[in-house]
Design an enzyme around this catalytic site. Structure first.
Site, PDB file in Angstrom:
ATOM      1  N   HIS A  31       0.859  -1.199   0.000  1.00 23.90           N
ATOM      2  CA  HIS A  31       0.000   0.000   0.000  1.00 23.90           C
ATOM      3  C   HIS A  31       0.889   1.242   0.000  1.00 23.90           C
ATOM      4  O   HIS A  31       1.943   1.248   0.637  1.00 23.90           O
ATOM      5  CB  HIS A  31      -0.901   0.017   1.248  1.00 23.90           C
ATOM      6  CG  HIS A  31      -2.076   0.916   1.098  1.00 23.90           C
ATOM      7  ND1 HIS A  31      -2.001   2.278   1.325  1.00 23.90           N
ATOM      8  CD2 HIS A  31      -3.337   0.656   0.707  1.00 23.90           C
ATOM      9  CE1 HIS A  31      -3.184   2.817   1.082  1.00 23.90           C
ATOM     10  NE2 HIS A  31      -4.017   1.867   0.710  1.00 23.90           N
TER      11      HIS A  31
ATOM     12  N   ASP B 137      -8.038  -5.190  -0.144  1.00 28.78           N
ATOM     13  CA  ASP B 137      -8.523  -6.048  -1.233  1.00 28.78           C
ATOM     14  C   ASP B 137      -8.188  -7.512  -1.028  1.00 28.78           C
ATOM     15  O   ASP B 137      -8.656  -8.364  -1.792  1.00 28.78           O
ATOM     16  CB  ASP B 137      -7.913  -5.569  -2.565  1.00 28.78           C
ATOM     17  CG  ASP B 137      -8.447  -4.195  -2.943  1.00 28.78           C
ATOM     18  OD1 ASP B 137      -7.644  -3.275  -3.127  1.00 28.78           O
ATOM     19  OD2 ASP B 137      -9.677  -4.055  -3.000  1.00 28.78           O
TER      20      ASP B 137
HETATM   21  C1  SDX Z   1      -6.240   0.043  -2.961  1.00 25.04           C
HETATM   22  O1  SDX Z   1      -4.440   4.574  -2.089  1.00 25.04           O
HETATM   23  C2  SDX Z   1      -5.356   3.965  -1.464  1.00 25.04           C
HETATM   24  O2  SDX Z   1      -5.753   4.323  -0.362  1.00 25.04           O
HETATM   25  C3  SDX Z   1      -5.954   2.744  -2.188  1.00 25.04           C
HETATM   26  C4  SDX Z   1      -6.957   1.917  -1.423  1.00 25.04           C
HETATM   27  C5  SDX Z   1      -8.233   2.691  -1.163  1.00 25.04           C
HETATM   28  O3  SDX Z   1      -8.921   2.345  -0.196  1.00 25.04           O
HETATM   29  O4  SDX Z   1      -8.587   3.558  -2.005  1.00 25.04           O
HETATM   30  O5  SDX Z   1      -6.391   1.501  -0.198  1.00 25.04           O
HETATM   31  C6  SDX Z   1      -7.372   0.678  -2.215  1.00 25.04           C
HETATM   32  O6  SDX Z   1      -6.009   0.382  -4.095  1.00 25.04           O
HETATM   33  C7  SDX Z   1      -5.357  -0.934  -2.230  1.00 25.04           C
HETATM   34  C8  SDX Z   1      -4.160  -1.418  -3.103  1.00 25.04           C
HETATM   35  C9  SDX Z   1      -4.664  -2.509  -4.048  1.00 25.04           C
HETATM   36  N1  SDX Z   1      -3.598  -2.909  -4.995  1.00 25.04           N
HETATM   37  C10 SDX Z   1      -2.960  -4.070  -4.899  1.00 25.04           C
HETATM   38  O7  SDX Z   1      -3.141  -4.885  -3.999  1.00 25.04           O
HETATM   39  C11 SDX Z   1      -1.990  -4.332  -6.055  1.00 25.04           C
HETATM   40  C12 SDX Z   1      -0.688  -4.907  -5.497  1.00 25.04           C
HETATM   41  N2  SDX Z   1      -0.007  -3.852  -4.759  1.00 25.04           N
HETATM   42  C13 SDX Z   1       1.024  -3.104  -5.460  1.00 25.04           C
HETATM   43  O8  SDX Z   1       0.862  -2.963  -6.833  1.00 25.04           O
HETATM   44  C14 SDX Z   1       1.491  -1.868  -4.703  1.00 25.04           C
HETATM   45  O9  SDX Z   1       1.747  -2.264  -3.423  1.00 25.04           O
HETATM   46  C15 SDX Z   1       0.608  -0.631  -4.676  1.00 25.04           C
HETATM   47  C16 SDX Z   1       0.197  -0.210  -6.033  1.00 25.04           C
HETATM   48  C17 SDX Z   1      -0.609  -0.875  -3.841  1.00 25.04           C
HETATM   49  C18 SDX Z   1       1.432   0.480  -4.031  1.00 25.04           C
HETATM   50  O10 SDX Z   1       2.484   0.730  -4.883  1.00 25.04           O
HETATM   51  P1  SDX Z   1       3.573   1.868  -4.527  1.00 25.04           P
HETATM   52  O11 SDX Z   1       3.233   2.598  -3.295  1.00 25.04           O
HETATM   53  O12 SDX Z   1       3.812   2.663  -5.770  1.00 25.04           O
HETATM   54  O13 SDX Z   1       4.816   1.042  -4.154  1.00 25.04           O
HETATM   55  P2  SDX Z   1       5.894   0.547  -5.196  1.00 25.04           P
HETATM   56  O14 SDX Z   1       5.208  -0.017  -6.401  1.00 25.04           O
HETATM   57  O15 SDX Z   1       6.894   1.628  -5.387  1.00 25.04           O
HETATM   58  O16 SDX Z   1       6.529  -0.687  -4.387  1.00 25.04           O
HETATM   59  C19 SDX Z   1       7.584  -0.454  -3.449  1.00 25.04           C
HETATM   60  C20 SDX Z   1       8.413  -1.742  -3.496  1.00 25.04           C
HETATM   61  C21 SDX Z   1       8.824  -2.107  -4.920  1.00 25.04           C
HETATM   62  O17 SDX Z   1      10.024  -2.831  -4.823  1.00 25.04           O
HETATM   63  P3  SDX Z   1      11.407  -1.994  -5.144  1.00 25.04           P
HETATM   64  O18 SDX Z   1      11.234  -1.400  -6.534  1.00 25.04           O
HETATM   65  O19 SDX Z   1      11.503  -0.940  -4.049  1.00 25.04           O
HETATM   66  O20 SDX Z   1      12.508  -3.045  -5.086  1.00 25.04           O
HETATM   67  O21 SDX Z   1       7.609  -2.830  -3.017  1.00 25.04           O
HETATM   68  C22 SDX Z   1       7.414  -3.777  -4.068  1.00 25.04           C
HETATM   69  C23 SDX Z   1       7.736  -3.061  -5.373  1.00 25.04           C
HETATM   70  O22 SDX Z   1       8.224  -3.988  -6.344  1.00 25.04           O
HETATM   71  N3  SDX Z   1       6.012  -4.174  -4.029  1.00 25.04           N
HETATM   72  C24 SDX Z   1       5.564  -5.411  -4.232  1.00 25.04           C
HETATM   73  C25 SDX Z   1       4.183  -5.337  -4.060  1.00 25.04           C
HETATM   74  N4  SDX Z   1       3.824  -4.077  -3.783  1.00 25.04           N
HETATM   75  C26 SDX Z   1       4.962  -3.359  -3.777  1.00 25.04           C
HETATM   76  N5  SDX Z   1       6.215  -6.569  -4.531  1.00 25.04           N
HETATM   77  C27 SDX Z   1       5.425  -7.675  -4.664  1.00 25.04           C
HETATM   78  N6  SDX Z   1       4.074  -7.672  -4.517  1.00 25.04           N
HETATM   79  C28 SDX Z   1       3.427  -6.534  -4.217  1.00 25.04           C
HETATM   80  N7  SDX Z   1       2.097  -6.517  -4.074  1.00 25.04           N
END
Ligand code: SDX
Length: 430
Positions: A307, A364
């Site tokens: 998140h 989710d």
């Molecule tokens: C919702 O914003 C809100 O409040 C949203 C929400 C709401 O109520 O409106 O809470 C609802 O959208 C919840 C999120 C649902 N999405 C997912 O579950 C999809 C999977 N999650 C990721 O795609 C990710 O965690 C996000 C999109 C939710 C957040 O992405 P960020 O903040 O841009 O973080 P990032 O992509 O920069 O990740 C940071 C690191 C990365 O690794 P590095 O590049 O630093 O080495 O963490 C890793 C990412 O690769 N990472 C994950 C991961 N999420 C982040 N690695 C594996 N699996 C994951 N799910």
């Protein structure tokens, strides 16, 4: 706390105002930065940028805290209802008995949509995704209420628009479901509450009138309460962005529905179930998928994990995990993907990669398991999220529209393209 921060740029020193919120959050107010310094800031994804001042929802991502108008989400789930939380978010206080009665009466009064709109649904192919239908229908609803499209509405007209949309979007969602399963549309009943009516419209058939039992109704209340608002998330920011041009609420909500659809946002609840089903079909080897999620060469991510704000357990995921147990036990459902979800969570919470990156289950991760148990089809999961988020979108639109200092949202950029050069006639091009 200092009232200003000092910015040293080349030979010049600038004082940047510092502001502090009611929960101690601090910000540099850069409203006049460009005029003062000639510089702008850059923050792709807006991870460090506050878009507005808001008094609706507070999140402490480090502590896993979520409060609507100062009331903790856990207490609201225990003691309140989705209708009451909708009033709280939109009007800023818990309603008195009279206020609540009038609010519910107005919402119920607007439960019908123009009969012409039914033909819109039958024009879609049966496989149409309900999110495509919902976003189009919410915008199309505006053609039947031209009197509510004025940019500068009276407070009364704004309330009319709000209660109409709160009531009718639920009907549009139920009709989109009925279209997708080829069943006749069902109307609301005056004796049912808001969410019972939604489930009644979804699952009643000519053979059987459906009325949810108390646990199912309470479960949907809790599901919708935890989804009701989440401050400046992608879809709410979209509603604010569109609404800032003084586009009407119908158009702003339609845009928010589209933003929510993405698998990184509200579409994640559908993606979580598809991921869990893939793991189940692959023999239930959740460790293989955990490794894939850590592999930088793989585009695979653990859906429902991570998140932008929560660097601790999403309090909503904790609430929904408990309801998974309750609902599956109540319905006598043994869902193997719930077992896979719990094993996946357990493995991730002890895995260095997820621990170091502070990746926890989000809202989710468990919601889809409950929707499945309630016989809601996977392609309707994000529609359920949209219905839950409706009062939050409306509250933020209203807060922005009622701000006398509201300005159209128009971010800047840093240009990195070609510098000035002459037009080359086609015969001179290689
Ligand atoms: C919702 O914003 C809100 O409040 C949203 C929400 C709401 O109520 O409106 O809470 C609802 O959208 C919840 C999120 C649902 N999405 C997912 O579950 C999809 C999977 N999650 C990721 O795609 C990710 O965690 C996000 C999109 C939710 C957040 O992405 P960020 O903040 O841009 O973080 P990032 O992509 O920069 O990740 C940071 C690191 C990365 O690794 P590095 O590049 O630093 O080495 O963490 C890793 C990412 O690769 N990472 C994950 C991961 N999420 C982040 N690695 C594996 N699996 C994951 N799910």
């Amino acid at each position: 706390m200092p009232k200003t921060a000092t910015l040293q740029l080349e030979d010049n020193t600038f004082e940047i105002p510092v502001i502090e919120g009611s929960e101690g959050e601090k910000a540099l107010d850069i409203t006049r930065l460009r005029q003062q310094t000639g510089y702008i800031t850059l923050d792709s994804g807006y991870g460090n940028t506050g878009a507005c001042l808001s008094s609706i929802t507070f999140i402490d991502g480090d502590e896993g805290i979520l409060r609507y108008r100062g009331i903790d989400i856990t207490e609201l789930c225990e003691k309140s209802t989705f209708m009451e939380v909708s009033y709280l978010l939109i009007y800023g206080h818990l309603p008195s008995t009279d206020e609540f009665a009038r609010f519910k009466e107005r919402v119920h009064y607007h439960s019908l949509i123009h009969e012409d709109m039914k033909s819109f649904f039958t024009s879609y192919p049966g496989h149409a995704h309900p999110m495509a239908i919902l976003s189009a229908m919410v915008c199309s609803l505006s053609v039947y209420h031209p009197e509510l499209l004025q940019p500068d509405q009276s407070a009364e007209d704004r309330d009319q628009t709000i209660t109409r949309l709160l009531s009718k979007v639920r009907v549009l969602a139920a009709f989109a479901y009925k279209r997708s399963v080829g069943e006749a549309f069902v109307y609301t009943k005056p004796e049912l509450d808001y969410l019972s009516n939604f489930l009644h419209m979804m699952f009643t058939t000519p053979m059987n009138e459906y009325f949810p039992d108390e646990l199912i109704r309470k479960t949907l209340d809790v599901l919708f309460i935890v989804h009701a608002d989440h401050e400046q998330n992608c879809s709410t920011s979209t509603v604010r962005m569109v609404g800032s041009s003084k586009a009407n609420l119908f158009a702003s909500l339609s845009a928010g529905i589209c933003a929510l659809w993405g698998p990184l946002h509200g579409g994640a609840n559908q993606a979580v179930i598809e991921m869990l089903e893939a793991i189940y079909a692959d023999g239930g080897n959740h460790k293989k998928y955990l490794e894939m999620a850590k592999d930088k060469s793989s585009p695979f991510r653990l859906m429902g994990f991570g998140h932008r704000v929560y660097r601790n357990y999403d309090p909503r995921a904790q609430i929904l995990k408990a309801y998974c147990d309750k609902v599956l036990a109540h319905l006598g459902v043994r869902d193997p993907i719930f077992d896979i979800a719990k094993a996946l969570e357990e493995a991730a919470l002890t895995d260095d990669y997820f621990v170091e990156k502070k990746l926890y289950p989000n809202v989710d991760f468990y919601s889809g398991i409950i929707y499945r148990a309630l016989n809601i089809p996977t392609n309707m999961f994000t529609v359920m999220f949209a219905l839950g988020r409706l009062p939050g979108w409306i509250a933020h639109w209203k807060e922005m529209i009622e701000d006398p200092g509201m300005k159209i949202a128009r971010p800047r950029q840093i240009y990195t393209g070609e510098i000035l050069h002459p037009y080359a006639p086609i015969e001179q091009r290689t």
